[in-house]
Design a protein around this motif. Sequence first.
Motif, PDB file in Angstrom:
ATOM      1  N   THR A 148      -7.151   8.291   4.616  1.00  0.00           N
ATOM      2  CA  THR A 148      -7.647   9.676   4.608  1.00  0.00           C
ATOM      3  C   THR A 148      -7.005  10.413   3.437  1.00  0.00           C
ATOM      4  OG1 THR A 148      -5.888  10.746   5.895  1.00  0.00           O
ATOM      5  CG2 THR A 148      -7.605   9.602   7.144  1.00  0.00           C
ATOM      6  N   THR A 149      -7.509  11.604   3.180  1.00  0.00           N
ATOM      7  CA  THR A 149      -6.942  12.439   2.120  1.00  0.00           C
ATOM      8  C   THR A 149      -5.966  13.478   2.672  1.00  0.00           C
ATOM      9  OG1 THR A 149      -8.877  13.891   2.295  1.00  0.00           O
ATOM     10  CG2 THR A 149      -8.941  12.169   0.607  1.00  0.00           C
ATOM     11  N   LEU A 150      -5.596  13.335   3.945  1.00  0.00           N
ATOM     12  CA  LEU A 150      -4.613  14.238   4.544  1.00  0.00           C
ATOM     13  C   LEU A 150      -3.243  14.017   3.904  1.00  0.00           C
ATOM     14  CD1 LEU A 150      -5.624  13.881   8.309  1.00  0.00           C
ATOM     15  CD2 LEU A 150      -6.050  15.852   6.817  1.00  0.00           C
ATOM     16  N   PRO A 151      -2.397  15.034   3.887  1.00  0.00           N
ATOM     17  CA  PRO A 151      -1.048  14.876   3.314  1.00  0.00           C
ATOM     18  C   PRO A 151      -0.273  13.763   4.026  1.00  0.00           C
ATOM     19  CG  PRO A 151      -1.549  17.193   3.678  1.00  0.00           C
ATOM     20  CD  PRO A 151      -2.655  16.418   4.333  1.00  0.00           C
ATOM     21  N   PRO A 152       0.587  13.035   3.308  1.00  0.00           N
ATOM     22  CA  PRO A 152       1.384  11.957   3.913  1.00  0.00           C
ATOM     23  C   PRO A 152       2.207  12.446   5.095  1.00  0.00           C
ATOM     24  CG  PRO A 152       1.565  11.921   1.516  1.00  0.00           C
ATOM     25  CD  PRO A 152       0.852  13.190   1.868  1.00  0.00           C
ATOM     26  N   GLY A 153       2.279  11.626   6.135  1.00  0.00           N
ATOM     27  CA  GLY A 153       3.111  11.927   7.291  1.00  0.00           C
ATOM     28  C   GLY A 153       2.415  12.617   8.440  1.00  0.00           C
ATOM     29  N   LEU A 154       1.225  13.170   8.206  1.00  0.00           N
ATOM     30  CA  LEU A 154       0.524  13.870   9.290  1.00  0.00           C
ATOM     31  C   LEU A 154      -0.011  12.897  10.344  1.00  0.00           C
ATOM     32  CD1 LEU A 154      -1.505  16.757   7.589  1.00  0.00           C
ATOM     33  CD2 LEU A 154       0.596  16.910   8.928  1.00  0.00           C
ATOM     34  N   ILE A 155      -0.621  11.828   9.870  1.00  0.00           N
ATOM     35  CA  ILE A 155      -1.117  10.772  10.767  1.00  0.00           C
ATOM     36  C   ILE A 155      -0.776   9.419  10.168  1.00  0.00           C
ATOM     37  CG2 ILE A 155      -3.015  12.133  11.756  1.00  0.00           C
ATOM     38  CD1 ILE A 155      -4.894  10.760   9.791  1.00  0.00           C
ATOM     39  N   ALA A 156      -0.790   8.389  11.010  1.00  0.00           N
ATOM     40  CA  ALA A 156      -0.441   7.032  10.547  1.00  0.00           C
ATOM     41  C   ALA A 156      -1.668   6.381   9.907  1.00  0.00           C
ATOM     42  CB  ALA A 156       0.061   6.201  11.722  1.00  0.00           C
ATOM     43  N   ASP A 157      -1.947   6.783   8.635  1.00  0.00           N
ATOM     44  CA  ASP A 157      -3.142   6.278   7.957  1.00  0.00           C
ATOM     45  C   ASP A 157      -2.818   5.379   6.770  1.00  0.00           C
ATOM     46  OD1 ASP A 157      -2.071   8.197   6.293  1.00  0.00           O
ATOM     47  OD2 ASP A 157      -4.011   9.086   5.748  1.00  0.00           O
ATOM     48  N   ASP A 158      -1.569   4.928   6.665  1.00  0.00           N
ATOM     49  CA  ASP A 158      -1.150   4.077   5.548  1.00  0.00           C
ATOM     50  C   ASP A 158      -1.318   2.601   5.917  1.00  0.00           C
ATOM     51  OD1 ASP A 158      -0.087   2.899   3.332  1.00  0.00           O
ATOM     52  OD2 ASP A 158       1.918   3.747   3.532  1.00  0.00           O
ATOM     53  N   VAL A 159      -2.355   1.965   5.385  1.00  0.00           N
ATOM     54  CA  VAL A 159      -2.644   0.565   5.685  1.00  0.00           C
ATOM     55  C   VAL A 159      -1.552  -0.351   5.144  1.00  0.00           C
ATOM     56  CG1 VAL A 159      -4.269  -1.329   5.305  1.00  0.00           C
ATOM     57  CG2 VAL A 159      -5.126   0.963   5.764  1.00  0.00           C
ATOM     58  N   ILE A 160      -1.006  -0.032   3.977  1.00  0.00           N
ATOM     59  CA  ILE A 160       0.033  -0.885   3.378  1.00  0.00           C
ATOM     60  C   ILE A 160       1.242  -1.001   4.307  1.00  0.00           C
ATOM     61  CG2 ILE A 160       1.695  -1.069   1.475  1.00  0.00           C
ATOM     62  CD1 ILE A 160      -0.418   0.030  -0.386  1.00  0.00           C
ATOM     63  N   ALA A 161       1.631   0.099   4.940  1.00  0.00           N
ATOM     64  CA  ALA A 161       2.759   0.075   5.871  1.00  0.00           C
ATOM     65  C   ALA A 161       2.471  -0.854   7.050  1.00  0.00           C
ATOM     66  CB  ALA A 161       3.048   1.485   6.372  1.00  0.00           C
ATOM     67  N   VAL A 162       1.236  -0.837   7.533  1.00  0.00           N
ATOM     68  CA  VAL A 162       0.847  -1.721   8.647  1.00  0.00           C
ATOM     69  C   VAL A 162       0.911  -3.182   8.215  1.00  0.00           C
ATOM     70  CG1 VAL A 162      -1.053  -2.369  10.182  1.00  0.00           C
ATOM     71  CG2 VAL A 162      -0.626   0.046   9.695  1.00  0.00           C
ATOM     72  N   LEU A 163       0.431  -3.480   7.015  1.00  0.00           N
ATOM     73  CA  LEU A 163       0.440  -4.866   6.520  1.00  0.00           C
ATOM     74  C   LEU A 163       1.866  -5.360   6.294  1.00  0.00           C
ATOM     75  CD1 LEU A 163      -2.502  -4.753   3.935  1.00  0.00           C
ATOM     76  CD2 LEU A 163      -2.574  -5.357   6.365  1.00  0.00           C
ATOM     77  N   ASN A 164       2.714  -4.504   5.768  1.00  0.00           N
ATOM     78  CA  ASN A 164       4.106  -4.904   5.521  1.00  0.00           C
ATOM     79  C   ASN A 164       4.866  -5.191   6.807  1.00  0.00           C
ATOM     80  OD1 ASN A 164       4.050  -4.831   2.703  1.00  0.00           O
ATOM     81  ND2 ASN A 164       4.573  -2.657   2.612  1.00  0.00           N
ATOM     82  N   ALA A 165       4.427  -4.607   7.910  1.00  0.00           N
ATOM     83  CA  ALA A 165       5.099  -4.817   9.193  1.00  0.00           C
ATOM     84  C   ALA A 165       4.678  -6.122   9.876  1.00  0.00           C
ATOM     85  CB  ALA A 165       4.819  -3.640  10.122  1.00  0.00           C
ATOM     86  N   ASP A 166       3.635  -6.768   9.361  1.00  0.00           N
ATOM     87  CA  ASP A 166       3.115  -8.006   9.959  1.00  0.00           C
ATOM     88  C   ASP A 166       3.769  -9.209   9.279  1.00  0.00           C
ATOM     89  OD1 ASP A 166       1.666 -10.190  10.891  1.00  0.00           O
ATOM     90  OD2 ASP A 166      -0.235  -9.110  10.899  1.00  0.00           O
TER      91      ASP A 166
END
Length: 265
Positions: A148-166
């Motif tokens: 999304t284009t929402l400011p960082p930290g408002l919602i968990a919309d960072d796909v890279i962070a999800v991939l790095n956790a796998d």
Amino acid sequence: MLHYPDTIVATTVEEKVAKKLHKHLDSLGLDCKLIPDGTMDFEYDYPRSSLDGPNPGVASRGVLKVTGDFDYIDILKRKTVSKSEFAPGGFYGMGIAEGTMWKLQFFISFPSEYDLGPLNFGTLTKVLKGRFHSKVEDFIWSGYGKLTTLPPGLIADDVIAVLNADKKLRELMMHALLKEHTITVSVYKPKAKVNYEISQIVKDDSYWYKYKPKKESHAKIMITSEWKVQKDLFLDQQTLEAYQRLSANIKSTVEKLKYHIARRS
């Protein structure tokens, strides 16, 4: 009056590649099937031109409908034509060299009302060269990973962070990237506008066919790799699992955000 049937009149030269790939992926346990030519909107990004003659270009060579973490696979062929000072003769004349490369595009479909942000990122890979065998020493995801284009930290919309956790995905990627080199993930929109209301006869330089897709693909995210030789098109089990796990992570992240990315009517 000429009559054109709903099926393709002429057969593409590389149809056997699509059939072989389908058989190969089926043997790896992927639930997929070849679908009729010209039924998906993304096929018209690279029309089914024959690529005959001394002209370069890119063309679709077949589409697989998949039941799984991703929804479609488009098989692309690229032909390059260049002058060669070293060639005494070429297929089309003196000093002309022709090359062909292939790649797969994996599409993930979502409901039409989903409006995804400017997602666009890929792998930066460090390969350790060996005398007989090379291996991937490390890699990172680099680029814009937000859905999304929402400011960082408002919602968990960072796909890279999800991939790095796998951690399992990372293990599979370390194997897959040796041949895939670079894997990219981006928001997708068809390049050509497809008219779904009327039936048209379309002609290119290879054959006539009926242009009437039954429905839109709603393909919204595309995963792909670099161009490769034909033999590397046939993914091994671990590389296929890497694409499946990558797609599953992306799909689950999108679904968790559906109330934020769905357009309000």
